[in-house]
Design a protein around this motif. Structure first.
Motif, short mmCIF file in Angstrom:
data_model
loop_
_atom_site.label_atom_id
_atom_site.label_comp_id
_atom_site.label_asym_id
_atom_site.label_seq_id
_atom_site.Cartn_x
_atom_site.Cartn_y
_atom_site.Cartn_z
N ALA A 22 0.69 -1.38 0.03
CA ALA A 22 0.26 0.35 -0.02
C ALA A 22 0.55 1.14 0.15
N LYS A 23 2.04 1.17 0.44
CA LYS A 23 3.31 2.47 0.58
C LYS A 23 4.10 2.04 0.75
N GLY A 24 5.66 2.90 0.72
CA GLY A 24 6.97 2.69 1.36
C GLY A 24 7.44 3.44 -0.31
N GLY A 25 9.27 3.16 0.50
CA GLY A 25 9.61 3.66 -0.82
C GLY A 25 10.80 2.59 -1.57
N HIS A 26 11.96 2.48 -1.76
CA HIS A 26 12.49 2.26 -2.14
C HIS A 26 13.20 0.16 -2.15
N ALA A 27 13.28 0.62 -0.66
CA ALA A 27 13.53 -0.47 -0.04
C ALA A 27 12.02 -1.46 -0.02
N ALA A 28 11.15 -1.04 0.15
CA ALA A 28 10.04 -1.96 0.29
C ALA A 28 9.98 -2.61 -0.86
N VAL A 29 10.10 -1.97 -1.36
CA VAL A 29 9.56 -2.75 -3.10
C VAL A 29 10.86 -3.59 -3.61
N LEU A 30 11.81 -3.19 -2.92
CA LEU A 30 13.41 -4.12 -3.26
C LEU A 30 13.04 -4.94 -1.64
N GLY A 31 13.16 -4.79 -1.06
CA GLY A 31 12.48 -5.75 0.10
C GLY A 31 12.10 -7.02 -0.27
N ALA A 32 10.33 -6.39 -1.07
CA ALA A 32 9.41 -7.43 -1.35
C ALA A 32 9.45 -8.63 -3.15
N ALA A 33 10.15 -7.49 -3.76
CA ALA A 33 11.31 -8.54 -4.92
C ALA A 33 11.88 -9.92 -3.73
N MET A 34 12.94 -9.37 -3.29
CA MET A 34 13.89 -10.14 -2.51
C MET A 34 13.11 -11.50 -1.82
N ASP A 35 12.04 -10.53 -1.39
CA ASP A 35 10.92 -12.27 -0.77
C ASP A 35 10.22 -12.93 -1.75
N ARG A 36 10.08 -12.81 -2.83
CA ARG A 36 10.09 -13.97 -3.98
C ARG A 36 11.07 -15.04 -4.53
N VAL A 37 12.61 -13.48 -4.77
CA VAL A 37 13.21 -14.05 -4.98
C VAL A 37 13.76 -15.89 -4.02
N ARG A 38 13.87 -15.27 -2.36
CA ARG A 38 14.67 -16.55 -1.66
C ARG A 38 12.84 -17.62 -1.66
N ALA A 39 11.58 -17.32 -2.05
CA ALA A 39 10.67 -18.35 -1.66
C ALA A 39 10.64 -18.84 -3.18
N ASP A 40 10.77 -18.76 -4.12
CA ASP A 40 11.87 -19.41 -5.09
C ASP A 40 12.72 -20.31 -4.79
N LEU A 41 14.06 -19.03 -4.56
CA LEU A 41 14.99 -20.00 -4.41
C LEU A 41 14.91 -21.64 -3.07
N ALA A 42 13.87 -21.06 -2.65
CA ALA A 42 13.63 -22.38 -0.99
C ALA A 42 13.16 -23.86 -2.00
N MET A 43 12.64 -23.73 -2.71
CA MET A 43 11.69 -24.36 -4.13
C MET A 43 12.53 -24.63 -4.50
N ARG A 44 14.23 -24.89 -4.70
CA ARG A 44 14.92 -25.19 -5.89
C ARG A 44 15.57 -26.36 -5.47
#
Length: 389
Positions: free
Chosen positions: A144-166
């Motif tokens: 809903a809000k947030g700057g660069h740290a928030a959006v990059l953090g959200a992107a990295m959360d997706r990366v880590r979630a995908d990596l956990a399935m590898r």
């Protein structure tokens, strides 16, 4: 796995109106040569391929040429878009180009879809995170809000979630274009703070084995696994002391990294010189800079006549001229309004002449010209006031 990390090519950019087209072509030739000579397994280009969203034809031709050459080498190459690039334009034909081993990652929605590589030790997942402008991607990441740290953090959360399935033991590499806390900026990067606080913490990249960063133009190491390659060429005089390089990174079986710098060819050295005009033109200490691109700061008390013309007789590649009189800067704490309070127009103009030529009084002819100019302006204003409305 041996990786070559580069970024911030800024194809199409000039240096104080000096064309860098040939220098950028020489860099790309060097890049291809390094890939061949160093046994590089994959190339990582961390954003700002172009200098502007609508690049010129010469810049596009350079990019097209290097794409073909990298495809001919058969070395996988991963690009992300930076804040200078148009992500949509850079990503045109990404699916088709990907079949040639050239992977363009410009869509924020594909952050968790890695380019999958492998060596004898197992798989390597390369995640490309394009520049993420907070105001444009928050909703895509459920924020809903947030700057660069928030959006990059959200992107990295997706990366880590995908990596956990590898498969266990998969090594992870991330490309990102961002201003990470602890990095040292130059004068030539475009500010990315529009969508919120610019800097993001290094901890946002926890969980990956190497983060190939772009955006800052100075090569620097924030942690063994967290590095900026910097730009291959200098794009401002603030970079005069920077060594322009790429990172040659070896990713071991356990995910640890070792890295060494590979120098990039430079069109000519940069020099920032400071002193009086006479000293700069006569002293032997400045001889080594005669063929450099030069920024000069003159410290003469009075502004010399035709300084650029005189400087270019000795330093033909002088590109920028600044003035900083050593005895200037009187009354720095007083505002401009306070300094001119109570003065008429002519007195203010006289004060301006003294300011730009410290230690020299206005000549009588100059005062006459100023007085005549102000009188003509007043006469014109009076005639205009007398016209019927």
């Amino acid at each position: 796995m041996r990786l070559l990390h580069t970024s911030d090519w800024h194809l199409g950019r000039s240096f104080h109106r000096e064309s860098l087209h040939d220098a950028q072509r020489a860099f790309l030739d060097h890049l291809v040569a390094v890939v061949r000579s160093e046994g590089v397994d994959a190339v990582l280009v961390a954003g700002d391929v172009y200098d502007r969203a609508l690049p010129g034809l010469d810049a596009v031709a350079l990019f097209d040429d290097v794409l073909h050459r990298m495809a001919d080498l058969g070395v996988p190459t991963v690009f992300i878009s930076g804040n200078h690039d148009s992500a949509r334009r850079l990503g045109v034909g990404a699916g088709l180009i990907g079949q040639a081993g050239i992977h363009l990652r410009t869509d924020p929605g594909e952050c968790a879809e890695p380019v999958l590589l492998a060596d004898r030790h197992g798989p390597v997942a390369v995640y490309g995170l394009p520049y993420l402008e907070p105001t444009l991607v928050r909703e895509r990441f459920g924020l809903a809000k947030g700057g660069h740290a928030a959006v990059l953090g959200a992107a990295m959360d997706r990366v880590r979630a995908d990596l956990a399935m590898r498969p266990e033991g998969t090594r992870a590499v991330v490309l990102a274009h961002a201003f990470v806390t602890g990095g040292a900026p130059s004068d030539s990067e475009r500010d990315i703070a529009v969508g919120g606080v610019a800097a993001v913490p290094a901890s946002v990249f926890d969980g990956v084995h190497y983060a190939a960063l772009g955006h800052l133009h100075g090569c620097q190491t924030l942690a063994p696994h967290l590095r900026y390659s910097g730009s291959p060429l200098a794009y401002s005089f603030s970079e005069a002391r920077q060594r322009k390089t790429m990172w040659l990174v070896d990713l071991a079986a356990d995910g640890s990294v070792t890295a060494e710098r590979v120098d990039c060819p430079q069109p000519r050295p940069l020099a920032t010189l400071r002193g009086t005009l006479e000293a700069l033109l006569t002293e032997e200490a400045y001889a080594e800079h005669e063929q450099s691109w030069v920024q000069v700061t003159l410290t003469d008390a009075a502004r010399p006549s035709e300084p650029m013309e005189k400087l270019r007789r000795r330093f033909p590649h002088t590109l920028q001229l600044l003035f900083d009189p050593e005895d200037g800067g009187a009354e720095p704490s007083r505002s401009y309004a306070a300094r001119v309070s109570g003065r008429d127009d002519l007195e203010i103009a006289e004060g301006f002449l003294r300011h730009v030529r410290p230690g020299a009084e206005p000549e009588p002819d100059e005062l006459g010209w100023l007085r005549e100019g102000f009188e003509r302006v007043r006469e014109g204003a009076d005639r205009k006031a007398d016209l019927p409305r």
